[in-house]
Design a protein around this motif. Structure first.
Motif, PDB file in Angstrom:
ATOM      1  N   ILE A   1       5.740 -13.511   0.245  1.00 55.13           N
ATOM      2  CA  ILE A   1       5.838 -14.654  -0.674  1.00 55.13           C
ATOM      3  C   ILE A   1       4.808 -14.456  -1.774  1.00 55.13           C
ATOM      4  N   HIS A   2       5.307 -14.352  -2.996  1.00 50.33           N
ATOM      5  CA  HIS A   2       4.437 -14.174  -4.157  1.00 50.33           C
ATOM      6  C   HIS A   2       4.255 -15.550  -4.781  1.00 50.33           C
ATOM      7  N   MET A   3       3.034 -16.069  -4.745  1.00 53.26           N
ATOM      8  CA  MET A   3       2.793 -17.402  -5.325  1.00 53.26           C
ATOM      9  C   MET A   3       2.315 -17.214  -6.752  1.00 53.26           C
ATOM     10  N   SER A   4       3.152 -17.677  -7.658  1.00 52.18           N
ATOM     11  CA  SER A   4       2.949 -17.348  -9.054  1.00 52.18           C
ATOM     12  C   SER A   4       3.155 -18.584  -9.912  1.00 52.18           C
TER      13      SER A   4
ATOM     14  N   ASN B   1       0.921 -13.143  -1.448  1.00 47.53           N
ATOM     15  CA  ASN B   1       0.340 -12.546  -2.650  1.00 47.53           C
ATOM     16  C   ASN B   1       0.076 -13.644  -3.669  1.00 47.53           C
ATOM     17  N   LEU B   2      -1.161 -13.747  -4.115  1.00 43.21           N
ATOM     18  CA  LEU B   2      -1.518 -14.746  -5.129  1.00 43.21           C
ATOM     19  C   LEU B   2      -1.537 -14.067  -6.498  1.00 43.21           C
ATOM     20  N   VAL B   3      -0.698 -14.549  -7.409  1.00 43.98           N
ATOM     21  CA  VAL B   3      -0.588 -13.953  -8.748  1.00 43.98           C
ATOM     22  C   VAL B   3      -1.290 -14.894  -9.721  1.00 43.98           C
ATOM     23  N   THR B   4      -2.430 -14.470 -10.255  1.00 41.41           N
ATOM     24  CA  THR B   4      -3.290 -15.426 -10.971  1.00 41.41           C
ATOM     25  C   THR B   4      -3.898 -14.841 -12.246  1.00 41.41           C
TER      26      THR B   4
ATOM     27  N   VAL C   1      -4.360 -10.192  -3.923  1.00 39.67           N
ATOM     28  CA  VAL C   1      -4.440 -10.924  -5.192  1.00 39.67           C
ATOM     29  C   VAL C   1      -4.021 -10.009  -6.338  1.00 39.67           C
ATOM     30  N   GLN C   2      -3.207 -10.566  -7.197  1.00 39.94           N
ATOM     31  CA  GLN C   2      -2.784  -9.860  -8.409  1.00 39.94           C
ATOM     32  C   GLN C   2      -3.401 -10.594  -9.594  1.00 39.94           C
TER      33      GLN C   2
ATOM     34  N   GLU D   1     -14.669 -10.502  -1.051  1.00 40.49           N
ATOM     35  CA  GLU D   1     -13.896 -11.099   0.059  1.00 40.49           C
ATOM     36  C   GLU D   1     -13.137 -10.022   0.835  1.00 40.49           C
ATOM     37  N   GLY D   2     -13.130  -8.807   0.297  1.00 44.23           N
ATOM     38  CA  GLY D   2     -12.449  -7.697   0.972  1.00 44.23           C
ATOM     39  C   GLY D   2     -10.936  -7.729   0.834  1.00 44.23           C
ATOM     40  N   LEU D   3     -10.429  -8.472  -0.187  1.00 48.46           N
ATOM     41  CA  LEU D   3      -8.975  -8.536  -0.371  1.00 48.46           C
ATOM     42  C   LEU D   3      -8.500  -7.412  -1.285  1.00 48.46           C
ATOM     43  N   PRO D   4      -7.333  -6.837  -1.003  1.00 44.46           N
ATOM     44  CA  PRO D   4      -6.796  -5.842  -1.924  1.00 44.46           C
ATOM     45  C   PRO D   4      -6.449  -6.476  -3.275  1.00 44.46           C
ATOM     46  N   LEU D   5      -6.711  -5.711  -4.342  1.00 43.64           N
ATOM     47  CA  LEU D   5      -6.539  -6.235  -5.701  1.00 43.64           C
ATOM     48  C   LEU D   5      -5.585  -5.358  -6.507  1.00 43.64           C
TER      49      LEU D   5
END
Ligand code: SF4
Ligand code: FES
Length: 363
Positions: A59-62, A87-90, A111-112, A145-149
Motif C-alpha cells: 500500500i503506497h500512501m500518497s 510505503n509513505l510517499v512524501t 519512505v519515498q 530510523e533505519g528505514l529504506p529511502l
C-alpha cells in the motif's frame, strides 16, 4: 466476456490532494478533490481490507501530501495489521523526527521522499516554497530510523542539467533507490508543458550521466530512469498494461486504472462507496476497457512490440488524439505522430521562456 486479469500487486492510496508544495509539474488533475469530499478513516480502512483481500501486498500512501491527513498513524497501523508493505510517499515537509518515529512504530516500511532539484535555490524555486532544508532533515530522520529511502525527482527542462548533482544528493541522503522520472504531461503538468519539455541535447547529456552513475553505484543505489517519451520512437509501457498490476484510489474514493485516468473524460469511473474493489478490478467497464490486446486496432494490433509496450499510454492517446483506444501518438508508427513532432517544434525552444504556472492548493 471480460479479459482475464491477475490480482493487483499494490494499491496507490491517494489519501488527500492537499499539499504544501506548488510544483508546476504536478500530474494530479486540474480539479482537485476538496478536503470535505475526502474518504473518512473508516472508508480508507475498508478500502485497505478489500485491497488486501484482492491480493495486494503493498500500500503506497500518497497524495498530495499524506502527512496532511491527521489519521495517517491509524491508517498506517491498519495497513500494517493486514500484513501489507507500507510505503509513505512524501514531500518531507512536516516529517519531524517524532512523527516519523511514531509512523515507523506503527508500520511504515519504506519512505519515498521527493526532491525538486539539487540545490536549495533550485529546489525551492520549483517547489514554490522553502522546502529544501526540511527535506534534508527528513532524510536524516529516515536514515536514523533505519528505514529504506527512495529519493524521487521529476525531471524537466528546469533541472535536467543538474542530474549529476541530484545523484550526489541521493548518495549524501543515504538513499537505497533513486527514481529520476521525466515529467509526464497529465493534469496540471500539461499546462506547463512549454516550460517543462526538455531539449534533445539536454536529454543526451543526462542519459550519459545517469548511465555512468548506474554503473558506478551498482549494488549501492538502484537508479531507475523514466524516459522523456515525446523524444522517443516508441512509447513507454505505461502501467505495464491497463488494469494489470496496480489500482489507484483517489481521495474521494474514485477507483482508477492509472493515477491519471480522470483525464479520459469518456471513462465511466467507479467509486468505493458503490462497489467493492473486487468487482471494480475484475468486472468494471473502466478496468476492462483497455485490458489485454483485444481493444487494439492497427498499427498496434498487428505489431510485435505490443507485448513490450502495450500500445503505450491510454491517457496520452486520449489527450493528444481524442480517443484513448488509439495508438499512443508518441509511437513512430502512429498516424498521429506528427502531433507530437509539432509540439516538440513549437514548445521545446520557445522564443520567450514562458512562466511556470505554480500549483497553489488550499489546505
Ligand atoms: Fe507499440 Fe503500438 Fe507502436 Fe507497435 S504500433 S510499437 S504496439 S505503440
Ligand atoms: Fe494513464 Fe498512461 S498515464 S495509461
Amino acid at each position: 466476456m471480460s479479459p482475464t486479469a491477475e490480482a493487483p500487486f499494490g494499491l496507490l492510496a491517494e489519501l488527500t490532494h492537499r499539499c504544501p508544495l506548488q510544483c508546476g509539474y504536478c500530474s494530479n488533475p486540474i480539479e482537485l478533490v476538496k478536503r470535505d469530499a475526502e474518504l473518512s478513516t473508516e472508508d480508507w480502512m475498508r478500502v485497505f481490507d478489500q485491497a488486501r483481500a484482492l491480493g495486494a501486498l503493498q500500500i503506497h500512501m500518497s497524495g498530495g501530501e499524506p502527512l496532511g491527513r491527521r489519521d495517517l498513524p491509524e491508517l498506517v497501523e491498519h495497513a500494517n495489521s493486514l500484513g501489507t508493505y507500507v510505503n509513505l510517499v512524501t514531500s518531507g515537509v512536516g516529517l519531524t523526527r517524532e512523527r516519523l518515529r511514531d509512523l515507523a512504530k506503527r508500520g511504515v516500511d519504506h519512505v519515498q521522499l521527493s526532491l525538486q532539484d539539487a540545490t536549495r535555490e533550485g529546489n525551492d524555486r520549483i517547489a514554490g516554497i522553502k522546502a529544501f532544508d526540511r527535506k534534508i532533515e527528513a532524510a536524516a530522520h529516515i536514515r536514523d530510523e533505519g528505514l529504506p529511502l527512495t529519493v524521487n525527482t521529476v525531471l524537466h527542462r528546469q533541472n535536467l542539467d543538474n542530474v549529476a548533482g541530484l545523484i550526489a544528493m541521493a548518495e549524501e541522503m543515504g538513499a537505497e533507490r533513486l527514481e529520476l522520472a521525466n515529467t509526464q504531461y497529465y493534469g496540471w503538468a500539461l499546462r506547463n508543458r512549454a516550460v517543462l519539455l526538455p531539449t534533445k541535447e539536454q536529454l543526451a547529456r543526462a542519459d550519459a550521466v545517469v548511465e555512468a552513475a548506474q554503473e558506478r553505484l551498482r549494488g549501492k543505489i538502484e537508479i531507475v530512469y523514466v524516459i522523456a517519451d515525446y523524444h522517443e520512437a516508441h512509447p513507454k509501457p505505461c502501467m505495464y498494461g491497463w488494469g494489470a498490476r496496480q489500482l489507484t484510489v483517489a481521495p474521494n474514493g474514485d477507483v482508477l486504472p492509472c493515477p491519471a485516468a480522470t483525464v479520459i473524460t469518456s471513462l465511466k469511473i467507479e467509486n468505493v462507496q458503490n462497489s467493492s474493489l473486487h468487482d471494480i478490478w475484475y468486472h468494471s467497464e473502466s478496468f476492462n476497457a483497455y485490458r489485454g490486446f483485444e481493444w487494439m486496432s492497427d498499427p498496434c494490433r498487428s505489431c510485435p512490440r505490443k507485448e513490450i509496450d502495450f500500445g503505450g499510454c491510454r491517457c496520452q492517446a486520449f489527450q493528444l488524439t481524442g480517443d484513448a483506444a488509439n495508438t499512443d501518438p508518441v509511437c513512430s508508427l502512429s498516424p498521429n505522430r506528427q502531433t507530437v513532432d509539432l509540439i516538440l517544434d513549437t514548445e521545446m525552444r520557445p522564443a520567450v521562456e514562458p512562466a511556470m504556472a505554480m500549483r497553489k492548493i488550499s489546505q
